[in-house]
Scaffold this active site. Sequence first.
Site, PDB file in Angstrom:
ATOM      1  N   PRO A  25       0.855  -1.198   0.000  1.00 37.14           N
ATOM      2  CA  PRO A  25       0.000   0.000   0.000  1.00 37.14           C
ATOM      3  C   PRO A  25       0.888   1.244   0.000  1.00 37.14           C
ATOM      4  CG  PRO A  25       0.099  -0.922   2.206  1.00 37.14           C
ATOM      5  CD  PRO A  25       0.910  -1.835   1.329  1.00 37.14           C
ATOM      6  N   ASP A  80       6.183   2.535   1.662  1.00 32.77           N
ATOM      7  CA  ASP A  80       5.240   1.502   2.075  1.00 32.77           C
ATOM      8  C   ASP A  80       4.531   1.977   3.341  1.00 32.77           C
ATOM      9  OD1 ASP A  80       3.924  -0.760   3.000  1.00 32.77           O
ATOM     10  OD2 ASP A  80       5.530  -2.140   2.426  1.00 32.77           O
ATOM     11  N   HIS A  81       3.215   2.204   3.240  1.00 35.31           N
ATOM     12  CA  HIS A  81       2.475   2.764   4.370  1.00 35.31           C
ATOM     13  C   HIS A  81       2.322   1.764   5.516  1.00 35.31           C
ATOM     14  CE1 HIS A  81       0.570   6.262   5.856  1.00 35.31           C
ATOM     15  NE2 HIS A  81       0.099   6.707   4.702  1.00 35.31           N
ATOM     16  N   ARG A  82       2.642   0.508   5.277  1.00 38.81           N
ATOM     17  CA  ARG A  82       2.644  -0.459   6.368  1.00 38.81           C
ATOM     18  C   ARG A  82       3.840  -0.249   7.282  1.00 38.81           C
ATOM     19  NH1 ARG A  82       2.773  -5.919   3.000  1.00 38.81           N
ATOM     20  NH2 ARG A  82       4.455  -4.664   2.078  1.00 38.81           N
ATOM     21  N   CYS A 140       5.651   2.750   7.738  1.00 38.74           N
ATOM     22  CA  CYS A 140       5.666   4.022   8.453  1.00 38.74           C
ATOM     23  C   CYS A 140       4.522   4.892   7.983  1.00 38.74           C
ATOM     24  CB  CYS A 140       6.997   4.747   8.253  1.00 38.74           C
ATOM     25  SG  CYS A 140       7.260   5.306   6.552  1.00 38.74           S
TER      26      CYS A 140
END
Length: 465
Positions: free
Chosen positions: A262, A435-437, A439
């Site tokens: 994501p 990658d929003h997972r 940070c």
Amino acid sequence: MSREFLLPDLGEGLTEAEIVAWLVAPGDTIVIDQAVVEVESAKSIVELPSPYGGVVASLFGEPGQVIHAGQVLLTVADASIGAGDVVGVPAVAATGAPSEGSGAVLVGYGTTESTRPARPGAAGRFGSAGTPNVPSPGAADAPPSTEAPASASPVILDPARRSPVVSPIVRRLARDNGFDASMLAGSGDAGSGRTALVLRSDVEGYIRAQTASSAPASDVAMPLAHSAPTARNEVSADIRIPISGLRKAVSQRLSTSRREIPEATIWLDVDATALFAARDQLLHATGERFSVTTLIARFAVAGLRQFPVLNSSVDTASQEILQHGAVNLGIAAQTSRGLMVPVIHGAHAMSTRQLRDSLTELVAQSPDGTFAPSALTGGTFTLNNFGSLGVDGSAAIINHPEAAILGIGRMIERPWVVDHELAVRTVVELSMVFDHRVCDGGTAAGFLTFVARCIESPVSLLADL
């Protein structure tokens, strides 16, 4: 008695490869560890040496065909002549019996000390040392051999000829134009007593000769066909391009990245005027050149020490973020084989000078994409200078399984406000995909503004060293 040479384990989990070109033909006498075929895997183009010596009985597969690990590449029969009759071949090698000290060259097969015949040095891949591999004036007009009849083209193909072709680029250029480069008479220096190498200039000369020979016929035909559509309006036939080799590996990795990560993108315009001044000051102070890309790579590595979570990957099986201790900096490079990301391992422990030298080595290999498989693995963060392609920005795809990629746009002069006044400054757009997972936006923005601050004021990095 014949022995089968199977496609060996190429390492790094690779299970298939595409045949680029055969370096031998049925009936040829070979020795242990002699290169017999050139294959392209998802990682690199390599020459495979034979673990057996003897006479090549048969070849399995054509150039362009994909083969899998464990499939038969060729069969080798015992030499039908005495070993003493084979010039330059040790008696034990000519009979195919393993001799002490012959070479372990790939995983799963081979011997211990190479008996492979001497081959041209690294410079030979791009032409012999001191002789650049570029067409010389009039080279295409001079016949490469006396075999060509007066009425034929200056350069001819001989199906019975087996000229050595070292460069994969030369082979591919010939294959894309419908012929085998080894059928040409070479003009490159291969050393005393060796058949001349086929160079790129030889292939290009043949292509020019064929184009020139077909031009008069088309010139005569066109005036008679007044009703025929012009070349501008003609529609060419559809072409199917196999997704294989490197392109297949890149497609799989990018698809996995889009499917699993994501991602989010942020960007920032930065005044890089002081960066160019710092580069010039380094040249004046040290007498050495440091590219702008080198300096930004230095800033990125320093930024990853400030925001280490960006130097991570996600272990989906254990649902953990794996934060890497070492910074292995990937450099996105456009090569003749396509997009590749060679890696500078241990960039966190390098000085700016060492980082520059490592980057220079990668740049030297980029045109042909001749990176070793080990240089294409283990990256933890990627730097993409797409400004060299003439664009300002890009929402790049993260190089899976990494967690972020930093993009550098082109650097151009733009109007900029300095101390409440309009001025002309050199400006670059930085883009950051993360990658929003791993940070949130605050961490990514902190990294990006850190790099931007170093670009706007390189001396500010001293406070963090």
